[in-house]
Design an enzyme around this catalytic site. Structure first.
Site, PDB file in Angstrom:
ATOM      1  N   SER A  45       0.800  -1.225   0.000  1.00 32.58           N
ATOM      2  CA  SER A  45       0.000   0.000   0.000  1.00 32.58           C
ATOM      3  C   SER A  45       0.834   1.277   0.000  1.00 32.58           C
ATOM      4  O   SER A  45       0.353   2.326  -0.427  1.00 32.58           O
ATOM      5  CB  SER A  45      -0.946   0.005   1.211  1.00 32.58           C
ATOM      6  OG  SER A  45      -0.232  -0.193   2.411  1.00 32.58           O
ATOM      7  N   HIS A 272      -1.110   6.225   6.401  1.00 28.43           N
ATOM      8  CA  HIS A 272      -0.509   6.097   5.075  1.00 28.43           C
ATOM      9  C   HIS A 272      -0.207   7.488   4.511  1.00 28.43           C
ATOM     10  O   HIS A 272      -0.800   8.482   4.946  1.00 28.43           O
ATOM     11  CB  HIS A 272      -1.457   5.355   4.124  1.00 28.43           C
ATOM     12  CG  HIS A 272      -1.415   3.870   4.282  1.00 28.43           C
ATOM     13  ND1 HIS A 272      -1.994   3.219   5.345  1.00 28.43           N
ATOM     14  CD2 HIS A 272      -0.850   2.900   3.513  1.00 28.43           C
ATOM     15  CE1 HIS A 272      -1.799   1.913   5.219  1.00 28.43           C
ATOM     16  NE2 HIS A 272      -1.098   1.698   4.116  1.00 28.43           N
TER      17      HIS A 272
END
Length: 297
Positions: A45, A272
């Site tokens: 990711s 993230h």
């Protein structure tokens, strides 16, 4: 049985989402050359860019962004053939076997390597050591001992052993890339600074106690150090994305932070990189490749 504080319960849905995301012969690019013909991006990711707009590519469950760092790199090196097969939740096992995701299946990432690659990049290893699980456990346990280090106490030396156990998997992946793409320059891209590089963190906004912040910071640095060691042993380029993202961690204010917290304030998955973070990671890769580096907005 000790009751879990309300703040822990309120974070459960968010950290569960993190688990789902992360638990879900060419001419080589020379050191002094900024152009590549075929560029293949592999990884998890932190390559894919979940929820960073625009989301594109198939399968949709990989949550791959058209503004992720591989896209920044592809534009910067002038790639004429850019293939991005990175996928949220990927581990080293998904390099050689299909990865089941929501609404489909991502083929084995190494299947994208034809032997004509000039450049191959990847981020991997975070999910091998259980990144999503770690975030969940720490977000639930750490607030119960805000003056202690409950998450560190729970794991002990488990994560250090997981990092050591992941090292041969990284070595094997690099060896396989070398076999499949013998003319390619290979860049192993490390993980950015998720937490402040010094100090106690920002409890309870990011619900990790000062003791757990220091410990988690060390775990991430150990993971990056292992990746750098394996890259060096294989003759690959290691890209440090931690140093250039210091001061832009999830504890910073919107507009300054390049890593979103457990409750994102801009489009990105929890814990993230946001769009600025992806730009910064791309700039770090381009700098390591000797290519022109765009300014991060």
């Amino acid at each position: 049985m000790r009751r879990v504080p309300t703040v822990c319960r309120s974070l459960f849905a968010v950290v569960a989402a993190v688990v789902a995301l992360v638990g879900t012969a060419g001419t080589a690019l020379a050191d002094d050359t900024e152009q590549a013909g075929r560029y293949v991006a592999l990884g998890d990711s932190y390559s894919a860019g979940p929820l960073v707009p625009p989301q594109s590519g198939r399968p949709a469950g990989c949550l791959r962004s058209g503004s992720n760092f591989p896209s920044v790199v592809a534009a910067g090196v002038g790639a004429t053939d850019f293939v991005d097969v990175s996928c949220s939740g990927a581990t080293t096992a998904d390099f050689t076997a299909p990865q089941k995701v929501t609404l489909g299946e991502n083929p084995a990432q190494f299947d994208a390597l034809t032997g004509a690659e000039d450049l191959v990049t990847f981020t991997i290893g975070g999910n091998d050591i259980g990144f999503g699980e770690i975030i969940q456990e720490c977000a639930l346990r750490s607030p119960q001992q805000p003056l202690g280090a409950a998450c560190r106490g729970f794991y002990g030396d488990q994560l250090n052993r997981r990092i050591a156990g992941t090292a041969p998997k990284i070595a094997a992946a690099l060896g396989e890339i070398g076999t499949r793409s013998p003319g390619a320059r290979v860049a192993v891209v490390g993980y950015p600074a998720l937490l402040p590089d010094e100090g106690p963190g920002c409890f309870p906004v990011v619900p990790f106690s000062p003791g757990d912040v220091a410990w988690l910071r060390g775990i991430e640095k150990d993971l990056n150090a292992m990746l750098a060691t394996q890259a060096g042993a294989a003759g690959a380029t290691y890209v440090d994305t931690y140093t250039p993202t210091i001061g832009h961690d999830m504890c910073q204010l919107p507009g300054v932070k390049w890593i979103e917290g457990l409750l994102p304030t801009s489009p990105a998955a929890p814990v993230h990189p946001n769009a600025q973070g992806m730009e910064a990671m791309g700039a770090a890769v381009l700098a390591a490749l000797g290519a022109p580096v765009p300014a991060v907005a």
